[in-house]
Design a protein around this motif. Structure first.
Motif, PDB file in Angstrom:
ATOM      1  N   ILE A 229      28.314  51.393 -12.834  1.00 39.43           N
ATOM      2  CA  ILE A 229      26.899  51.632 -12.523  1.00 39.43           C
ATOM      3  C   ILE A 229      26.720  51.797 -11.015  1.00 39.43           C
ATOM      4  N   ALA A 230      27.405  50.961 -10.240  1.00 35.33           N
ATOM      5  CA  ALA A 230      27.328  51.088  -8.775  1.00 35.33           C
ATOM      6  C   ALA A 230      27.904  52.426  -8.322  1.00 35.33           C
ATOM      7  N   GLN A 231      28.985  52.853  -8.963  1.00 29.86           N
ATOM      8  CA  GLN A 231      29.593  54.135  -8.632  1.00 29.86           C
ATOM      9  C   GLN A 231      28.633  55.299  -8.876  1.00 29.86           C
ATOM     10  N   SER A 232      27.706  55.098  -9.810  1.00 25.57           N
ATOM     11  CA  SER A 232      26.737  56.156 -10.101  1.00 25.57           C
ATOM     12  C   SER A 232      25.617  56.197  -9.061  1.00 25.57           C
ATOM     13  N   GLY A 233      25.585  55.170  -8.197  1.00 26.72           N
ATOM     14  CA  GLY A 233      24.557  55.113  -7.158  1.00 26.72           C
ATOM     15  C   GLY A 233      23.267  54.469  -7.621  1.00 26.72           C
ATOM     16  N   THR A 234      23.280  53.863  -8.812  1.00 22.78           N
ATOM     17  CA  THR A 234      22.083  53.196  -9.329  1.00 22.78           C
ATOM     18  C   THR A 234      22.289  51.690  -9.356  1.00 22.78           C
ATOM     19  N   ASP A 251      19.486  46.333 -16.038  1.00 23.18           N
ATOM     20  CA  ASP A 251      19.270  47.725 -16.434  1.00 23.18           C
ATOM     21  C   ASP A 251      20.511  48.375 -17.032  1.00 23.18           C
ATOM     22  N   PHE A 252      21.465  47.558 -17.516  1.00 24.44           N
ATOM     23  CA  PHE A 252      22.673  48.168 -18.059  1.00 24.44           C
ATOM     24  C   PHE A 252      22.454  48.793 -19.444  1.00 24.44           C
ATOM     25  N   ASP A 253      21.222  48.713 -19.939  1.00 22.25           N
ATOM     26  CA  ASP A 253      20.909  49.398 -21.199  1.00 22.25           C
ATOM     27  C   ASP A 253      20.313  50.782 -20.943  1.00 22.25           C
ATOM     28  N   GLY A 254      20.315  51.197 -19.671  1.00 27.59           N
ATOM     29  CA  GLY A 254      19.815  52.525 -19.309  1.00 27.59           C
ATOM     30  C   GLY A 254      20.874  53.590 -19.529  1.00 27.59           C
ATOM     31  N   GLU A 255      20.618  54.751 -18.979  1.00 25.85           N
ATOM     32  CA  GLU A 255      21.497  55.906 -19.182  1.00 25.85           C
ATOM     33  C   GLU A 255      22.944  55.612 -18.812  1.00 25.85           C
ATOM     34  N   GLN A 256      23.157  54.961 -17.681  1.00 23.40           N
ATOM     35  CA  GLN A 256      24.512  54.720 -17.212  1.00 23.40           C
ATOM     36  C   GLN A 256      25.265  53.760 -18.134  1.00 23.40           C
ATOM     37  N   GLY A 257      24.617  52.651 -18.476  1.00 24.74           N
ATOM     38  CA  GLY A 257      25.265  51.670 -19.343  1.00 24.74           C
ATOM     39  C   GLY A 257      25.604  52.229 -20.711  1.00 24.74           C
ATOM     40  N   VAL A 258      24.709  53.022 -21.252  1.00 19.72           N
ATOM     41  CA  VAL A 258      24.946  53.632 -22.565  1.00 19.72           C
ATOM     42  C   VAL A 258      26.109  54.617 -22.490  1.00 19.72           C
ATOM     43  N   ALA A 448      20.281  45.618 -27.104  1.00 22.60           N
ATOM     44  CA  ALA A 448      20.260  44.252 -27.627  1.00 22.60           C
ATOM     45  C   ALA A 448      20.893  43.284 -26.631  1.00 22.60           C
ATOM     46  N   ALA A 449      21.939  43.731 -25.970  1.00 21.75           N
ATOM     47  CA  ALA A 449      22.626  42.886 -24.986  1.00 21.75           C
ATOM     48  C   ALA A 449      21.710  42.587 -23.806  1.00 21.75           C
ATOM     49  N   ALA A 450      21.016  43.611 -23.307  1.00 18.76           N
ATOM     50  CA  ALA A 450      20.102  43.414 -22.178  1.00 18.76           C
ATOM     51  C   ALA A 450      18.940  42.507 -22.561  1.00 18.76           C
ATOM     52  N   GLU A 451      18.430  42.682 -23.777  1.00 16.44           N
ATOM     53  CA  GLU A 451      17.309  41.852 -24.233  1.00 16.44           C
ATOM     54  C   GLU A 451      17.731  40.400 -24.414  1.00 16.44           C
TER      55      GLU A 451
END
Length: 466
Positions: A229-234, A251-258, A448-451
């Motif tokens: 996620i850090a590598q993506s700049g977010t 926010d790991f349930d966002g686009e990058q985490g998915v 589910a993990a983020a929640e």
């Protein structure tokens, strides 16, 4: 030799830390730096009578523990009759922060303590420490030689809370001979997840329906999610990775985490990667045995990998992959830092702790620490010393980490998330990743993990803001 990063016991440990924070007096603003206690000046030691004693708690064992003992012995010899540091091993990182929590509750903290990176938010909120920046400002002591990306992790608003000590970075490890045999150039390694998948297809070997060499392997490890996620700049969590205010969600349930979870799922489904589970030791064993051509791990594993591969294959290193080809972010450092305690300690003791911290972060001692352990030297000047240059020449694979660190622009994304329950967040990300690997829809698994970690974040923040 590697960082102690696994956080399984931290779930029960850090769930109770909010109670300590509440008892210590919380911060009204998550952006506040640690160290509400002022730093004494040099006269504190001048006025002291006898030998000022410093108790130093740490979580290093084996060769790393021996390196700490050597460091302490050198400092004590240089300050004989004035300061005496006693290093006390407290168990692994989780054990150390558990015992520290108890010491806060009992009002009996050590003079100095080594705490792992993801314990930083708690250390700030506990209000038990004197910020390193305050000592530096008091003395006019320059911190310019501390590697910017390393200092960035332990700073808020440009103010250094603790002194970085042992630092690691993530790398892509490569089996050189496997690459050459597959017709790939090990000098041109894959730079993102799509390229790793493409290379893995060429590197995977099956005989008689059995896979004898996997193209890639890595543990189901939350640290890698944070890195990608850090590598993506977010950012991994909100409020500028918890540096503007207390982070209220991950926010790991966002686009990058998915995307990460989907990639893991596909790699296993296609037979390009074995599912070795969450244990990093199990994933490491696969690469060491030569049955995986690519592998993700930290710099802390470099020496061990080179030794294990002798006579079997040549270990090469490459920068940690980006999530996508268009990404321009950089990785997050790992490891631990040194925190000076304030309440309950004399000015002379606090000052003596600062003297030791300065000594430990000097170029000479960081070179000795680097070459003795393999951890990245936090002082950039250490790399210029003859002993350090000789070590890097012996292990040229380490230059990848040096280049990677220096090429990373310090940002909130590359500084990492500071979250009061970061160990739980890491474990939750691993749970989501594992469910995806086992067949659950990646988006549903990560959501589910983020929640699952949200109530713990809320409880911690509520305790801090009381």
């Amino acid at each position: 030799m590697r960082s102690i990063r696994r956080t399984t016991s931290a779930l029960s440990v850090l769930a109770a830390l909010a109670l300590v924070v509440a008892g210590c007096g919380g911060s009204d603003s998550g952006g506040d730096s640690a160290g509400s206690v002022d730093a004494p000046d040099a006269s504190a030691l001048d006025k002291a009578t006898g030998v000022t004693k410093v108790t130093f708690w740490h979580g290093m064992k084996g060769a790393n523990g021996a390196a700490i003992d050597k460091l302490v012995a050198a400092f004590n010899a240089a300050n004989k009759g004035k300061i005496e540091v006693t290093a006390v091993y407290q168990g692994d990182y989780d054990d150390t922060i558990t015992k520290y929590k108890t010491s806060v509750q009992q009002g009996n903290t050590p003079s100095l303590v080594q705490i792992y990176d993801i314990g930083s938010r708690f250390m700030i909120d506990s209000k038990q420490t004197v910020a390193i920046q305050k000592f530096a400002d008091k003395d006019g002591y320059t911190l310019d030689s501390i590697e910017p990306n390393i200092a960035n992790y332990y700073s808020i608003d440009g103010k250094l809370n603790s002194m970085p000590f042992n630092t690691s970075m993530p790398l892509l490890y490569i089996n050189k001979e496997a690459f050459v045999k597959a017709g790939l150039d090990p000098a041109k390694p894959p730079a993102n997840l799509d390229e790793i998948m493409a290379a893995a297809k060429k590197l995977t070997i099956k005989q008689g329906g059995k896979t004898t060499q996997y193209g890639f392997n890595a543990a189901i490890y939350g640290w890698f999610v944070e890195q990608l996620i850090a590598q993506s700049g977010t950012t991994y969590c909100d409020n500028d990775n918890g540096r503007k205010d207390l982070a209220s969600k991950v926010d790991f349930d966002g686009e990058q985490g998915v995307k990460i979870a989907t990639w893991y799922q596909e790699m296993v489904k296609q037979g390009l990667m074995p599912n070795t589970g969450k244990k990093t030791d199990d994933a490491q064993a696969v690469f060491k045995s030569g049955t995986s051509a690519m592998h993700l791990e930290s710099t802390g594993s470099l020496r061990g990998y080179i030794d294990a591969a002798k006579g079997k294959f040549t270990v090469m290193t490459a920068p940690f992959p980006h999530l996508s080809a268009s990404d321009t972010g950089g990785p997050i450092i790992g490891g631990a830092s040194l925190w000076i305690d304030g309440p309950g300690h004399s000015d002379a003791e606090k000052r003596a702790s600062w003297e030791f911290v300065k000594f430990a972060s000097s170029p000479e001692q960081q070179a000795a620490w680097h070459t003795g352990t393999g951890y990245f030297p936090i002082n950039s000047k250490a790399l210029d010393l003859p002993a350090d240059k000789a070590w890097v020449a012996q292990y040229p694979q380490f230059t990848t980490a040096i280049t990677q660190l220096h090429n990373t622009k310090p940002t909130n994304a590359s500084s990492g998330c500071i979250l009061g329950v970061m160990p739980q967040a890491r474990k939750a990300a691993e749970d989501g990743l594992e469910k995806a690997v086992l067949g659950t829809d990646p988006a549903a698994a990560m959501k589910a993990a983020a929640e699952s970690v949200k109530p713990q974040i809320d409880a911690y923040n509520k305790a801090v803001k009381k």
